[in-house]
Design a protein around this motif. Structure first.
Motif, PDB file in Angstrom:
ATOM      1  N   PRO A 251      16.627  30.212 -10.625  1.00 53.15           N
ATOM      2  CA  PRO A 251      15.402  30.521 -11.344  1.00 53.15           C
ATOM      3  C   PRO A 251      15.156  29.047 -10.654  1.00 53.15           C
ATOM      4  O   PRO A 251      13.750  29.036  -9.976  1.00 53.15           O
ATOM      5  CB  PRO A 251      15.100  30.558 -12.347  1.00 53.15           C
ATOM      6  N   GLN A 252      15.513  28.127 -11.046  1.00 52.42           N
ATOM      7  CA  GLN A 252      14.962  26.899 -11.235  1.00 52.42           C
ATOM      8  C   GLN A 252      14.491  26.862  -9.670  1.00 52.42           C
ATOM      9  O   GLN A 252      14.217  25.925  -8.555  1.00 52.42           O
ATOM     10  CB  GLN A 252      15.261  25.473 -12.014  1.00 52.42           C
ATOM     11  N   ALA A 253      16.044  26.760  -8.573  1.00 52.45           N
ATOM     12  CA  ALA A 253      16.065  26.357  -7.363  1.00 52.45           C
ATOM     13  C   ALA A 253      14.792  27.096  -6.569  1.00 52.45           C
ATOM     14  O   ALA A 253      14.594  26.809  -5.379  1.00 52.45           O
ATOM     15  CB  ALA A 253      17.336  26.615  -7.344  1.00 52.45           C
ATOM     16  N   LYS A 254      15.227  28.522  -6.682  1.00 55.90           N
ATOM     17  CA  LYS A 254      14.010  28.955  -6.155  1.00 55.90           C
ATOM     18  C   LYS A 254      12.506  28.848  -6.068  1.00 55.90           C
ATOM     19  O   LYS A 254      11.621  28.455  -5.017  1.00 55.90           O
ATOM     20  CB  LYS A 254      13.760  30.484  -6.748  1.00 55.90           C
ATOM     21  N   LYS A 255      11.994  27.949  -7.648  1.00 55.73           N
ATOM     22  CA  LYS A 255      10.789  27.640  -7.969  1.00 55.73           C
ATOM     23  C   LYS A 255      10.858  26.085  -7.235  1.00 55.73           C
ATOM     24  O   LYS A 255       9.513  26.171  -6.185  1.00 55.73           O
ATOM     25  CB  LYS A 255      10.660  27.523  -9.225  1.00 55.73           C
ATOM     26  N   ARG A 256      11.610  25.736  -6.924  1.00 58.78           N
ATOM     27  CA  ARG A 256      11.561  23.936  -6.292  1.00 58.78           C
ATOM     28  C   ARG A 256      11.446  24.059  -4.712  1.00 58.78           C
ATOM     29  O   ARG A 256      10.983  23.107  -4.206  1.00 58.78           O
ATOM     30  CB  ARG A 256      12.987  23.856  -6.587  1.00 58.78           C
ATOM     31  N   ILE A 257      11.917  25.173  -4.605  1.00 59.95           N
ATOM     32  CA  ILE A 257      11.733  25.797  -2.970  1.00 59.95           C
ATOM     33  C   ILE A 257      10.714  25.937  -2.318  1.00 59.95           C
ATOM     34  O   ILE A 257       9.317  25.384  -1.793  1.00 59.95           O
ATOM     35  CB  ILE A 257      13.209  27.184  -2.197  1.00 59.95           C
ATOM     36  N   ARG A 258       9.597  27.035  -3.745  1.00 53.00           N
ATOM     37  CA  ARG A 258       8.549  26.765  -3.258  1.00 53.00           C
ATOM     38  C   ARG A 258       7.096  25.529  -3.736  1.00 53.00           C
ATOM     39  O   ARG A 258       6.745  25.494  -3.318  1.00 53.00           O
ATOM     40  CB  ARG A 258       7.626  28.163  -4.343  1.00 53.00           C
ATOM     41  N   ARG A 259       7.846  24.851  -4.998  1.00 56.47           N
ATOM     42  CA  ARG A 259       7.043  23.583  -4.875  1.00 56.47           C
ATOM     43  C   ARG A 259       7.276  22.761  -3.618  1.00 56.47           C
ATOM     44  O   ARG A 259       5.970  22.453  -3.450  1.00 56.47           O
ATOM     45  CB  ARG A 259       7.800  22.497  -6.188  1.00 56.47           C
ATOM     46  N   ASN A 260       8.678  22.506  -3.213  1.00 56.93           N
ATOM     47  CA  ASN A 260       8.214  21.561  -1.767  1.00 56.93           C
ATOM     48  C   ASN A 260       7.404  21.916  -0.729  1.00 56.93           C
ATOM     49  O   ASN A 260       7.018  20.908   0.241  1.00 56.93           O
ATOM     50  CB  ASN A 260      10.254  22.006  -1.605  1.00 56.93           C
ATOM     51  N   GLN A 261       7.446  23.132   0.062  1.00 55.16           N
ATOM     52  CA  GLN A 261       6.528  23.604   0.232  1.00 55.16           C
ATOM     53  C   GLN A 261       5.032  23.845   0.300  1.00 55.16           C
ATOM     54  O   GLN A 261       5.194  22.958   1.158  1.00 55.16           O
ATOM     55  CB  GLN A 261       7.111  25.092   0.512  1.00 55.16           C
ATOM     56  N   ALA A 262       4.951  23.603  -1.323  1.00 47.43           N
ATOM     57  CA  ALA A 262       3.618  23.272  -1.231  1.00 47.43           C
ATOM     58  C   ALA A 262       3.200  21.811  -1.403  1.00 47.43           C
ATOM     59  O   ALA A 262       2.130  21.178  -0.928  1.00 47.43           O
ATOM     60  CB  ALA A 262       2.791  24.010  -2.512  1.00 47.43           C
ATOM     61  N   ARG A 263       3.326  21.178  -1.823  1.00 45.84           N
ATOM     62  CA  ARG A 263       3.744  19.470  -1.574  1.00 45.84           C
ATOM     63  C   ARG A 263       3.755  19.308  -0.179  1.00 45.84           C
ATOM     64  O   ARG A 263       2.879  18.052   0.311  1.00 45.84           O
ATOM     65  CB  ARG A 263       4.574  19.120  -2.257  1.00 45.84           C
TER      66      ARG A 263
END
Length: 87
Positions: free
Chosen positions: A5-17
């Motif tokens: 889950p944290q890796a999936k969240k990190r992908i979402r955050r990276n795209q937003a940033r």
């Protein structure tokens, strides 16, 4: 592929940033282009005001981590040098 889950969240955050940072870099480029356009036109007054507006944008890019401090320093230095030779 991300499994945790944290890796999936990190992908979402990276795209937003990436979107935010891309906009920030684009804004900096626009300010630099205004200075370069004024320098190319030979308008020292416009170039001076445009450079004064571009300098805080470069500093903000460094503070936010989208530009290396040496890169911002080099760009500002070269623009200032070109402005000095204009007069």
């Amino acid at each position: 592929m991300a499994n945790t889950p944290q890796a999936k969240k990190r992908i979402r955050r990276n795209q937003a940033r990436a979107v935010v940072n891309g906009n920030r870099v684009g804004r900096i480029r626009t300010f630099i282009k205004k200075v370069e356009a004024a320098l190319a036109a030979g308008d020292k007054a416009a170039a001076t005001t445009a450079l004064a507006e571009a300098q805080p944008e470069l500093a903000r890019g460094v503070a936010k981590g989208v530009l290396h401090r040496n890169t911002a320093s080099r760009k500002f230095s070269r623009l200032t040098k070109r402005l000095a030779t204009l007069g």
